[in-house]
Structure formats: C-alpha cells, structure tokens
Write a protein that holds these residues in place. Structure first.
Motif, mmCIF file in Angstrom:
data_model
loop_
_atom_site.group_PDB
_atom_site.id
_atom_site.type_symbol
_atom_site.label_atom_id
_atom_site.label_comp_id
_atom_site.label_asym_id
_atom_site.label_seq_id
_atom_site.Cartn_x
_atom_site.Cartn_y
_atom_site.Cartn_z
ATOM 1 N N SER A 1 -4.891 9.837 0.157
ATOM 2 C CA SER A 1 -4.360 10.319 -1.122
ATOM 3 C C SER A 1 -5.004 9.458 -2.223
ATOM 4 C CB SER A 1 -2.838 10.162 -1.151
ATOM 5 O OG SER A 1 -2.500 8.785 -1.077
ATOM 6 N N ALA A 2 -5.044 9.974 -3.445
ATOM 7 C CA ALA A 2 -5.757 9.274 -4.535
ATOM 8 C C ALA A 2 -5.182 7.879 -4.767
ATOM 9 C CB ALA A 2 -5.691 10.106 -5.805
ATOM 10 N N GLU A 3 -3.827 7.751 -4.784
ATOM 11 C CA GLU A 3 -3.246 6.422 -5.085
ATOM 12 C C GLU A 3 -3.487 5.448 -3.938
ATOM 13 O OE1 GLU A 3 0.962 6.385 -5.621
ATOM 14 O OE2 GLU A 3 1.349 7.912 -4.091
ATOM 15 N N ARG A 4 -3.458 5.963 -2.704
ATOM 16 C CA ARG A 4 -3.726 5.092 -1.555
ATOM 17 C C ARG A 4 -5.185 4.614 -1.603
ATOM 18 N NH1 ARG A 4 -1.416 3.487 3.747
ATOM 19 N NH2 ARG A 4 -3.228 2.562 4.750
ATOM 20 N N ALA A 5 -6.091 5.522 -1.957
ATOM 21 C CA ALA A 5 -7.519 5.162 -2.030
ATOM 22 C C ALA A 5 -7.740 4.053 -3.062
ATOM 23 C CB ALA A 5 -8.351 6.388 -2.382
ATOM 24 N N GLU A 6 -7.114 4.175 -4.241
ATOM 25 C CA GLU A 6 -7.252 3.158 -5.297
ATOM 26 C C GLU A 6 -6.746 1.799 -4.815
ATOM 27 O OE1 GLU A 6 -8.586 3.505 -8.253
ATOM 28 O OE2 GLU A 6 -8.571 5.649 -8.723
ATOM 29 N N LEU B 1 0.851 -1.194 0.000
ATOM 30 C CA LEU B 1 0.000 0.000 0.000
ATOM 31 C C LEU B 1 0.882 1.238 0.000
ATOM 32 C CD1 LEU B 1 -2.799 -0.739 2.645
ATOM 33 C CD2 LEU B 1 -3.117 -0.384 0.208
ATOM 34 N N PRO B 2 0.530 2.252 -0.786
ATOM 35 C CA PRO B 2 1.290 3.509 -0.722
ATOM 36 C C PRO B 2 1.256 4.051 0.712
ATOM 37 C CG PRO B 2 -0.288 3.526 -2.538
ATOM 38 C CD PRO B 2 -0.565 2.300 -1.737
ATOM 39 N N PRO B 3 2.343 4.661 1.183
ATOM 40 C CA PRO B 3 2.362 5.123 2.582
ATOM 41 C C PRO B 3 1.346 6.252 2.809
ATOM 42 C CG PRO B 3 4.271 5.944 1.373
ATOM 43 C CD PRO B 3 3.575 4.981 0.460
ATOM 44 N N LEU B 4 0.997 6.457 4.074
ATOM 45 C CA LEU B 4 0.116 7.574 4.433
ATOM 46 C C LEU B 4 0.858 8.871 4.168
ATOM 47 C CD1 LEU B 4 -1.507 6.605 7.845
ATOM 48 C CD2 LEU B 4 -2.526 6.538 5.576
ATOM 49 N N THR B 5 0.150 9.845 3.618
ATOM 50 C CA THR B 5 0.794 11.140 3.352
ATOM 51 C C THR B 5 0.005 12.242 4.038
ATOM 52 O OG1 THR B 5 -0.536 11.272 1.342
ATOM 53 C CG2 THR B 5 1.723 10.483 1.087
ATOM 54 N N ALA B 6 0.704 13.357 4.274
ATOM 55 C CA ALA B 6 0.013 14.513 4.848
ATOM 56 C C ALA B 6 -0.787 15.192 3.742
ATOM 57 C CB ALA B 6 1.030 15.473 5.433
ATOM 58 N N GLY B 7 -1.700 16.070 4.154
ATOM 59 C CA GLY B 7 -2.474 16.780 3.140
ATOM 60 C C GLY B 7 -3.885 17.025 3.627
ATOM 61 N N PRO B 8 -4.709 17.660 2.775
ATOM 62 C CA PRO B 8 -6.076 17.989 3.202
ATOM 63 C C PRO B 8 -6.883 16.758 3.604
ATOM 64 C CG PRO B 8 -5.677 18.627 0.881
ATOM 65 C CD PRO B 8 -4.374 18.171 1.435
ATOM 66 N N HIS B 9 -6.573 15.594 2.987
ATOM 67 C CA HIS B 9 -7.342 14.394 3.321
ATOM 68 C C HIS B 9 -7.108 13.966 4.776
ATOM 69 C CE1 HIS B 9 -3.462 13.133 1.565
ATOM 70 N NE2 HIS B 9 -3.487 12.185 2.496
ATOM 71 N N ARG B 10 -5.903 14.226 5.324
ATOM 72 C CA ARG B 10 -5.648 13.872 6.727
ATOM 73 C C ARG B 10 -6.487 14.761 7.652
ATOM 74 N NH1 ARG B 10 -1.118 10.572 8.068
ATOM 75 N NH2 ARG B 10 -1.772 10.784 10.228
ATOM 76 N N LYS B 11 -6.574 16.047 7.285
ATOM 77 C CA LYS B 11 -7.409 16.972 8.074
ATOM 78 C C LYS B 11 -8.867 16.537 8.016
ATOM 79 C CE LYS B 11 -4.833 21.309 8.171
ATOM 80 N NZ LYS B 11 -4.080 21.774 7.015
ATOM 81 N N GLU C 1 -2.655 1.720 9.796
ATOM 82 C CA GLU C 1 -1.494 2.154 10.598
ATOM 83 C C GLU C 1 -1.910 2.914 11.848
ATOM 84 O OE1 GLU C 1 -0.078 2.726 6.239
ATOM 85 O OE2 GLU C 1 -1.971 2.766 7.348
ATOM 86 N N ILE C 2 -3.021 3.653 11.770
ATOM 87 C CA ILE C 2 -3.408 4.477 12.939
ATOM 88 C C ILE C 2 -4.781 4.064 13.463
ATOM 89 C CG2 ILE C 2 -1.982 6.475 12.297
ATOM 90 C CD1 ILE C 2 -4.524 7.794 11.162
ATOM 91 N N ARG C 3 -5.200 2.819 13.176
ATOM 92 C CA ARG C 3 -6.541 2.400 13.584
ATOM 93 C C ARG C 3 -6.718 2.414 15.102
ATOM 94 N NH1 ARG C 3 -7.826 -3.145 11.595
ATOM 95 N NH2 ARG C 3 -7.940 -2.103 9.605
ATOM 96 N N GLY C 4 -5.711 1.894 15.822
ATOM 97 C CA GLY C 4 -5.820 1.816 17.292
ATOM 98 C C GLY C 4 -6.029 3.183 17.905
ATOM 99 N N SER C 5 -5.183 4.153 17.478
ATOM 100 C CA SER C 5 -5.284 5.472 18.117
ATOM 101 C C SER C 5 -6.544 6.213 17.668
ATOM 102 C CB SER C 5 -4.042 6.311 17.831
ATOM 103 O OG SER C 5 -3.903 6.499 16.446
ATOM 104 N N LEU C 6 -6.999 5.973 16.422
ATOM 105 C CA LEU C 6 -8.212 6.663 15.958
ATOM 106 C C LEU C 6 -9.458 6.089 16.635
ATOM 107 C CD1 LEU C 6 -8.438 8.977 13.783
ATOM 108 C CD2 LEU C 6 -9.587 7.297 12.381
#
Length: 477
Positions: A231-236, A13-23, A147-152
């Motif tokens: 991110s778009a590639e992670r979503a795909e 899976l493409p790694p998690l990236t920062a950006g508006p989708h994280r917000k 990756e962040i399921r537990g904390s979320l």
C-alpha cells in the motif's frame, strides 16, 4: 526474522493490507520461483533419462556419474558467481541471464552427439542451477514484507521439489508411451525449455529488488517498485527503514576470509554451517533424486515400473515441503535436525537390511524397498531440506553473510557432486545394502555432530544472534 532496523520499526509500520499490490507480489514471487522449478526439473530429469541415454551414448557407471555430476560441480561455481554477479548487476538482470543459460544448456544437451558435448550442456545448466539456488531466494526475501518473509522465500524450496516431481511424472509418461523411440531421453530434456522461456518472458515484466536499488542509491526507483507491491503508506514507511538499514550496513565493512579467520567464534560458525550442509548431502537424498530409477531396478522393479514407482518419492517430497513450511516457525531448529537425522539413518539401516534379507526374485523386495525409500525422502524433506536452507540463511552475522553462505553452499554442492560421481560405482562395488549401510554410519556421525555442536537460532532476531555468534555466547546457551 527481520533485520534490526525494520524489527525496531515493525510496530510503527502500517499493517499489511489486501489489495491489487498483494496480487502483484504473488505474481512476482511466482515468476521468480520458476528459477526454482527449473532447478528441480534439471536435477530430477536425469533420473529417468539416464538409462536410455547411457545405452545410446555407450556410457559406463563412471561416465554416467560424470554426466550427472558435471551439472552439480558447475552448480557449486554458479552459486558463488551468481551471488557476486547479482550484487553488482542486479537481481532481476541476473535471473534473466540464468533463464538464457537454462535455455542454451537445454538445447546443447538435446542435440548432443556424444558424452563431452552432453557434459558441456550439463555444465551450462549447472551454472544456471547454482545461480538460481542463491539469487532467487535473495530476490524473494528482499521483496517480501518482513511478516511473510519466511513463507514467501520458502516457496522456492517448494518449487524445487515440484520441479523434481514434474520431471519424474514427465519421464514416466514419455518413457512408457515413447520408450521404443530412439533418443527418447532427448524429449525428456527438451521439456525443460518451456519453463526457461516462461522465466525469461516473466522476468522482463518484474521489477528490480527495492533493497538492491536503495543499496545503489536509486531511492526514487526503489519507492516506485515498493508502491507496486505494498500500500502507498506502507511503501513510504518501508523506504525510510530500508535507507537506514543500508546506511548501517555501509558503516560495517563486509568481512573477507582473513577477517573471519582471525576470530575463532566466526571460524566456528563457518565450520558449523559447512557441517550442516555436508550432513544434509551425505544422507544421500540426491542419489535417490538422481538415480532413483536405477536403485528401484536394482531392488527388483522392471524398467517401466521403476519409472512409475519413481513418482512416489517425488510426491512425498512436495507434501514434506508443505509440512516443513508450516512447521518452520513453531519447532526448534536443533530438534528438527535431530528428528530428521534419526529418521533418515533408521531408513538407511532398514533399506540395507531389506535388500540383504529379501533375496533377488522375492516379490516383496521391490515394494518394501520402495516404501522405505519413500519414507526416507519424506523424512528428509519434512525435517532436513527446508530447515537446512533456513538455518544457513540466519546463522551468519550480517557482515560475513555473503561470504559464509557462499562457502557453505559451495561445499554443499561439491559434496553433492562427489556423491553423484561415485554413487553408481559404489552400488556396483558393494550393492544396495552396502551403500545404504555406509549412509547409515555417516548419518549416525552427523547426528552426533548436531547434538554436540549445532546451536539453536529459532525465535530470535538476527541482531541478537549476530551478537551471540561474534562473542561465542551462542555456544553457552
């Protein structure tokens, strides 16, 4: 921990990236956890509202128990119904319905002329609390990257104790500023309408769970949702994983009670799940969260001081939840349970001894008991509360997870309900010391149960656990 397919594909899976989708993901999680905040506020508000309410409505210790526990017994039913409803109707729509229930229940309680209308309002609130206790964590877990399921997903427990703390603070302020006004307890309950409205409006702007959409064959919508929080590639990449996981799950039949009861290893894990839930409740934690003011008055505080002192356990509960979230993936579950039960049982013994050795009127008595109550709540929140919910979400094999979690949480709520119903009558009958000595005995039994029967689950994939639970290998480790 992640389910098999996404675990196998985790590296691709493409790694998690920062950006508006994280917000955007943070915003969605914040809105959904308003359900947890309401859960906390509605269970905590009775703590400061009970005494003025009893005086106005003419309640006895037993009818106070009925008023308190009606919410809890209804929550047991709500937990069962909420999960079922959200599977068929959708997570988002179910949470919107819960927001309406929270609001209507609040209005009924605030305008009640007597005990039975009050109980009806508390039942509506209980259905909403129970529904929130199962649907909100599922919604968060399904929306979160692995990756962040537990904390979320763990943020919900944090919001629950924050809601209880807010209730204690609001009660202390309103009780001390407006305590002379008739019906002051109605104002305490009315505050609950504010987060209910926020949850309703917020959920209208939040998407459905992509996991649920794929399950219903709505793949295009699921991809569109994922693209707003990834991110778009992670979503795909993730949508492909989701489709595979759902295909695997569809090929495995969900197990009802008959199939579970025909495999002794599945029966055993179900009993362990129930045992852990009951042990958590029989520490008496919720007696402190619901009746803390009464316990503090019994120990020697006057009424307004007890309302203020009551905030201390609320503060320590929030601090404990932060520590527990940080610890969750570092310390073994068994070790966490054993430390927690040892500490809570010690606190029970010390509270019993303090109330026996320090007579009424001793100026030290209320402060010593307050200190021990705070130590108890801190131990509970740091080592038991968050850990119990995480443990219950991971021990059941996938094909019986809905059934296993439903039964364990139902029994947990019913235990909580009986304790709420009889706690004040118990204090009347045997005093604080007798009550807490009883809790200590039960705590020692719970410790023996964990030591002897509870298997370790940390640091293993859900599939490895599933295999070991089904074959019984987990008990040999």
């Amino acid at each position: 921990m992640s389910s098999g397919t996404s675990h196998d594909h985790a590296s691709t899976l493409p790694p998690l990236t920062a950006g508006p989708h994280r917000k955007r993901l943070g915003f969605v999680a914040l809105i959904a956890t308003f359900g947890g905040l309401l859960f906390g506020y509605d269970t905590g508000v009775i703590n400061g509202a009970l005494i003025p309410m009893s005086e106005e409505l003419g309640l006895s210790s037993f009818t106070e128990g009925i008023a308190t526990s009606s919410l809890i017994f209804a929550a047991a039913v709500g937990a069962m119904l909420g999960g079922r409803l959200s599977d068929g109707w959708g997570r988002r729509k179910t949470i919107i319905l819960l927001a309406v229930l929270f609001f209507v229940g609040t209005v009924v309680v605030v305008v009640t002329p007597g005990l039975w209308v009050l109980v009806a309002g508390r039942i509506l609130l209980g259905l909403a609390v129970g529904g929130a206790s199962t649907v909100v964590p599922v919604f968060l877990a399904e929306l979160a990257p692995y990756e962040i399921r537990g904390s979320l997903a763990g943020r919900n427990e944090l919001m629950i104790v924050t809601g209880q703390l807010v209730a204690f603070v609001v009660n202390a302020i309103i009780g001390n500023l407006f305590g002379h006004i008739d019906g002051v307890w109605r104002i305490m309950f009315a505050i609950c309408a504010i987060p209910a409205i926020a949850l309703f409006i917020g959920m209208l702007r939040v998407p459905e769970s992509p996991r649920w959409l794929v399950d219903k064959g709505r793949h295009g919508e699921a991809l569109a949702v994922l693209k707003t929080v990834r991110s778009a590639e992670r979503a795909e990449a993730e949508i492909g994983d989701l489709e595979q996981v759902v295909a695997v799950e569809d090929s495995r039949q969900q197990l009802g009670w008959r199939a579970v009861f025909s495999n002794k290893n599945l029966v055993k894990i179900l009993l362990i799940g129930i045992g852990i839930g009951v042990a958590q409740q029989l520490t008496g934690i919720n007696s402190i969260m619901y009746f803390g003011q009464t316990v503090l008055i019994e120990s020697g505080f006057d009424r307004s001081a007890a309302l203020i002192a009551n905030v201390a356990p609320g503060v320590i509960a929030v601090i404990g939840a932060f520590i527990a979230l940080a610890m969750m993936d570092r310390v073994d579950r068994r070790k966490t349970f054993i430390i927690g039960l040892t500490l809570t049982t010690t606190c029970h013994l010390l509270i019993g001894l303090a109330s026996m050795l320090l007579p009424d009127g001793n100026p030290m008595r209320p402060w010593v008991i307050l200190f021990l109550v705070v130590a108890f709540v801190g131990s509970m929140q740091t080592f038991l509360n968050v850990a119990v919910w995480v443990y219950l979400s991971e021990i059941f094999p996938l094909h019986m997870r809905g059934f296993g979690m439903g039964v364990a949480v139902f029994v947990l709520w019913v235990t909580n309900g009986f304790l709420s119903l009889y706690f004040l009558s118990l204090v009347d009958a045997v005093g604080i010391n007798g009550t807490f000595f009883l809790f200590a005995i039960v705590g020692a039994l719970a410790l023996a149960f964990v030591w002897r029967f509870v298997p370790e689950t940390r640091g293993r994939t859900l599939e490895a656990l599933e295999e070991d639970v089904t074959t019984g290998a987990i008990y040999l480790r």
